[in-house]
Scaffold this motif. Structure first.
Motif, PDB file in Angstrom:
ATOM      1  N   VAL A  33      97.625  67.274  52.130  1.00  0.00           N
ATOM      2  CA  VAL A  33      98.207  66.252  53.010  1.00  0.00           C
ATOM      3  C   VAL A  33      99.617  65.870  52.538  1.00  0.00           C
ATOM      4  O   VAL A  33     100.450  65.422  53.327  1.00  0.00           O
ATOM      5  N   LEU A  34      99.890  66.089  51.255  1.00  0.00           N
ATOM      6  CA  LEU A  34     101.213  65.743  50.720  1.00  0.00           C
ATOM      7  C   LEU A  34     102.323  66.581  51.349  1.00  0.00           C
ATOM      8  O   LEU A  34     103.468  66.157  51.404  1.00  0.00           O
ATOM      9  N   VAL A  35     101.988  67.794  51.751  1.00  0.00           N
ATOM     10  CA  VAL A  35     103.019  68.655  52.338  1.00  0.00           C
ATOM     11  C   VAL A  35     102.782  68.871  53.835  1.00  0.00           C
ATOM     12  O   VAL A  35     103.429  69.703  54.461  1.00  0.00           O
ATOM     13  N   ALA A  36     101.859  68.083  54.382  1.00  0.00           N
ATOM     14  CA  ALA A  36     101.527  68.297  55.798  1.00  0.00           C
ATOM     15  C   ALA A  36     102.601  67.737  56.720  1.00  0.00           C
ATOM     16  O   ALA A  36     102.925  68.314  57.742  1.00  0.00           O
ATOM     17  N   TYR A  37     103.162  66.583  56.372  1.00  0.00           N
ATOM     18  CA  TYR A  37     104.193  65.900  57.139  1.00  0.00           C
ATOM     19  C   TYR A  37     103.805  65.762  58.605  1.00  0.00           C
ATOM     20  O   TYR A  37     102.884  65.036  58.913  1.00  0.00           O
ATOM     21  N   ARG A  73     102.859  71.339  39.816  1.00  0.00           N
ATOM     22  CA  ARG A  73     103.221  70.359  40.859  1.00  0.00           C
ATOM     23  C   ARG A  73     102.994  70.956  42.243  1.00  0.00           C
ATOM     24  O   ARG A  73     102.459  70.316  43.148  1.00  0.00           O
ATOM     25  N   SER A  93      96.482  53.206  45.558  1.00  0.00           N
ATOM     26  CA  SER A  93      97.285  54.182  46.325  1.00  0.00           C
ATOM     27  C   SER A  93      96.665  55.574  46.218  1.00  0.00           C
ATOM     28  O   SER A  93      96.560  56.300  47.212  1.00  0.00           O
ATOM     29  N   MET A 121     100.210  69.963  45.250  1.00  0.00           N
ATOM     30  CA  MET A 121     100.612  69.668  46.634  1.00  0.00           C
ATOM     31  C   MET A 121     100.026  70.651  47.645  1.00  0.00           C
ATOM     32  O   MET A 121      99.628  70.277  48.725  1.00  0.00           O
ATOM     33  N   LYS A 152     105.091  79.310  47.997  1.00  0.00           N
ATOM     34  CA  LYS A 152     104.105  78.223  48.118  1.00  0.00           C
ATOM     35  C   LYS A 152     102.828  78.656  48.832  1.00  0.00           C
ATOM     36  O   LYS A 152     101.745  78.182  48.506  1.00  0.00           O
ATOM     37  N   LEU A 166      95.058  57.764  49.124  1.00  0.00           N
ATOM     38  CA  LEU A 166      95.607  59.100  49.358  1.00  0.00           C
ATOM     39  C   LEU A 166      94.494  60.144  49.360  1.00  0.00           C
ATOM     40  O   LEU A 166      94.465  61.044  50.213  1.00  0.00           O
TER      41      LEU A 166
END
Lengths: 469, 314
Positions: B152-156, B142, B15, B146, B125, B19
């Motif tokens: 990409v974790l916060v790109a949505y 954390r 994973s 991000m 942020k 990612l």
């Protein structure tokens, strides 16, 4: 420390490894320590209410067990229940029960999460001991480990001592299939919460927080979305809780069984928040007389139980209205719809009807006041005389809250969720995936994990809705 | 249990690798959807002669076009505390004998400390993307992972935009001029948000940490031999009238504070808030207190002519 926080993942891994490498006789102690660490992370003041409930229920149950005198037993029972309920009532109805100047200073020790759930478990335990269904637990540590069991303490399922205590005492060996099932259950729960509920919440909150700016189809659409949100939020939580418990070898009761596929309101309540519904059935509805008395009396019992269920959710007329609506609907259903049918069309229509009714009732649950809820009903069909415009305005109201792309992403995610939910209803999703060939199974796991990571709402950890109850 | 942990480890590894690969793709594919206000900090020029800091007022009012000797450090809703931190990081990019504009708005020095404001965490942020950890308030690893390591974790939905090659339609706030009634109602909203919300017990709550940050910025400028200029940018008449009529005691209070800062620090102050070359012309604004592109260009030119030339004269 919430289930959707990173720190919980580290906490869980640590407790999990220690639990299984520790000799059986010390496991309860490890769980108890983990439970208290978990509770203390929510707020140090909350421990006061928790300890009160533990000690009150433990000692009154022991006292009940030690005497055969009926009056004494009853006195202990009432005292135990009142002691347990004290903090619950004070924290839920503080605005009515406490003077204004005391609310702020006392809020440090008045829990805002979890109290309903462990209090109900404790009250159920005392009543079960009183009714001789179970014997009182003599080991305070093991009893406390049951009542504070961290997967369940925040929002249930409201477990029975008769189910958990024997599991706590039984010598367990690590079972690979139970643990993997638990992990898959957790993943399914995280998907429902982080990907579906939190995504839908953007639209629901956007409209409900500025309700009077909207009219027409958008009000209907967010009401449907809220039905999905609350289901995914709470059943997602329950899946995570049950999955976490399974990692430690505990089997807890199912809290949801695809309730939106129910063909009647009665069936809905057999599938929705089962641990609470059965709690109310066993400790309120049946003691009131249940359905063994005359029709009018049994309807009164049913209605009263639902009103109490509404009041349990909070100090507001909207919750009472929600409970009252469900009570009334069950009475009407019991009076007029007695024949069961296997006709597919009738079943589909009744399932859709039950979903529509539940969605309408959820409007009271979500609205800030009765007036807001009435506004939703009054304005939902405003402009329907020109259907194309009614639809276009409704859709663009929702799109304006984000952008067209996130809106269509949400629809795609809902479609995926609906597919998975249908599979889960027909075959049990986890078993279905587990039976696939390894290559497909592993591909599904990785994709599922990536979907959860990439489509969680901007990495924000939104609270679970039911934590407030 | 070993088998369980091993499989869990393998799943986590696969994973994470997937990612990482998706993140790399996301970072490398160029797409306007990824453009953010903070991107400008990836290419801060050297030897900056004229620059400014500030919040949305500084952001919209100073437009230097492609001049490599000028730079706008302002970001929307930026505090002086962050202006100072940004300047600390980029101080070596500032040329000696340069000029730094420090826009002071009506709300700048009032209200609760930044970290106590509701929007702080979401606003904070953006600084992870270009500031070094030591300059970030309430640094959290954390958020760093991000925002900086795995964006990409916060790109949505941006993640989908980038992979689908979807180019979002951008509606510029400068595009069209609203009518006068919009400016009047907007001015009322701003009066509430900028002035009345900071009023308590008949007075205004001073934000001392912001005040200290202004002095720190001025000190930093002086230590680098840069001329700090305090400035209030032009506002519409609708905005200034709304405040003057409904909070008549505010402007004298504001003027006193600026005067005190100016006297104590030795920094000059220029007030363009009521300048009739701008305030009467709604065509230069996109709302009651923000200039549009035309207004920003015009204002920057005037400022450079009027102030910079005066300040640089021996």
């Amino acid at each position: 420390m919430s289930f959707n926080s990173v720190i919980f993942a580290f906490f869980l891994i640590l407790v999990f490894i220690l639990y299984w490498i520790m000799p059986h006789k010390y496991r309860w102690l490890l769980l108890l320590t983990g439970n208290f660490c978990f509770t203390l992370s929510l707020g140090t003041g909350y421990i006061v209410a928790l300890l009160t409930v533990i000690i009150a229920s433990y000692s009154t149950a022991l006292a009940i067990c030690k005497t055969n005198e009926r009056r004494k037993r009853l006195r202990y029972l009432v005292a135990g229940i009142l002691l347990c309920l004290f903090f619950l009532l004070i924290s839920k109805y503080r605005i009515f029960l406490l003077p204004a100047q005391l609310i702020s200073p006392l809020s440090y020790i008045l829990p805002s999460v979890g109290i309903s759930f462990y209090t109900f478990s404790a009250v159920g335990y005392i009543i079960d001991v009183y009714k001789n269904k179970i014997t009182a637990e003599k080991h305070l540590g093991k009893y406390a480990a049951f009542l504070t069991f961290f997967p369940l303490i925040l929002a249930g399922p409201i477990e029975r001592a008769g189910n958990i205590l024997p599991q706590l005492k039984a010598k367990k060996v690590f079972d690979y299939s139970t643990a993997t099932y638990g992990l898959k259950q957790m993943a399914w729960g995280y998907f429902k919460k982080l990907v579906i509920a939190d995504t839908v919440a953007v639209y629901v909150d956007g409209i409900y927080d500025n309700l009077f700016h909207y009219r027409g189809l958008s009000l209907i659409m967010v009401s449907v979305l809220f039905s999905i949100q609350i289901y995914c939020d709470f059943s997602g939580y329950s899946n995570i809780a049950a999955g976490t418990a399974r990692l430690f070898g505990f089997h807890v009761m199912d809290n949801f069984k695809n309730p939106y596929f129910a063909g009647s309101i009665k069936s809905f309540w057999q599938k929705w928040h089962i641990s609470l519904s059965t709690w109310f059935r066993d400790y309120i509805y049946i003691p009131l007389g249940g359905n063994r008395s005359a029709k009018a009396r049994s309807y009164f019992n049913l209605f009263t139980t639902f009103l109490i269920s509404g009041a349990w959710h909070g100090a507001g007329w909207t919750y009472l209205a929600w409970g009252g609506l469900h009570g009334t609907a069950q009475i009407v259903e019991d009076s007029f719809c007695k024949r069961k049918t296997n006709n597919l069309l009738v079943r589909v229509i009744s399932t859709v009807g039950v979903f529509c009714f539940c969605t309408a009732a959820w409007v009271f649950f979500r609205a800030a006041s009765i007036n807001d809820a009435i506004y939703v009903f009054r304005q939902a069909f405003a402009g329907i005389t020109v259907p194309p415009r009614w639809i276009q305005t409704g859709v663009s109201d929702l799109i304006s809250l984000t952008d067209s792309l996130p809106f269509f992403v949400m629809l795609a995610l809902l479609f995926l969720f609906a597919l998975l939910e249908i599979i889960d209803y027909r075959r049990n999703l986890i078993v279905w995936i587990s039976n696939k060939a390894p290559i497909w199974r592993w591909a599904a796991y990785v994709i599922f994990v990536l979907v959860i990571i990439l489509f969680s709402q901007k990495g924000e950890a939104a609270d679970f809705i039911y934590f407030q109850y | 249990m070993k088998k369980f942990l091993l499989k869990l480890f393998v799943l986590t590894l696969i994973s994470l690798l997937s990612l990482y690969y998706i993140n790399e793709l996301y970072v490398r594919i160029p797409n306007p959807a990824k453009i953010t206000e903070t991107d400008k900090f990836q290419s801060v020029p050297d030897s900056i002669m004229i620059s400014n800091i500030g919040s949305s007022h500084g952001y919209h009012s100073f437009i230097y076009e492609e001049n490599p000797q000028c730079f706008n450090f302002a970001l929307i809703s930026q505090s002086f505390a962050y202006d100072y931190r940004i300047l600390l990081q980029y101080q070596d990019n500032l040329a000696e004998d340069g000029i730094m504009f420090i826009p002071i708005s009506y709300f700048s020095l009032f209200g609760p400390p930044e970290t106590e404001q509701g929007v702080f965490h979401s606003k904070n942020k953006q600084y992870y993307r270009f500031l070094r950890p030591e300059f970030i308030m309430e640094f959290d690893y954390r958020v760093y992972i991000m925002e900086k390591v795995f964006p990409v974790l916060v790109a949505y939905d941006d993640f989908i935009r980038v992979f689908l090659g979807y180019v979002p339609k951008t509606v510029s706030p400068h595009a069209e001029t609203p009518d006068e009634s919009f400016f009047l109602s907007h001015a009322k909203e701003r009066h509430q948000a900028h002035i009345l919300s900071n009023k308590h017990d008949g007075g205004w709550i001073m934000n001392n940490s912001e005040l200290e940050a202004v002095y720190d910025i001025i000190e930093l400028c002086k230590s680098k031999n840069i001329t700090p200029i305090l400035i209030t940018v032009p506002f519409t008449q609708a905005y200034t009238n709304e405040i003057a009529i409904n909070s008549p005691d505010f402007l004298p209070e504001f003027d006193n504070i600026i005067k005190e800062i100016s006297e104590q620090s030795g920094a000059e102050y220029y007030d363009y808030s009521h300048d009739q070359r701008f305030s009467n012309d709604y065509g230069l604004f996109f709302d009651s207190d923000h200039m549009n592109e035309t207004g920003g260009l015009q204002f920057t030119e005037i400022v450079v002519t009027e102030i910079v030339e005066r300040s640089t004269k021996p």
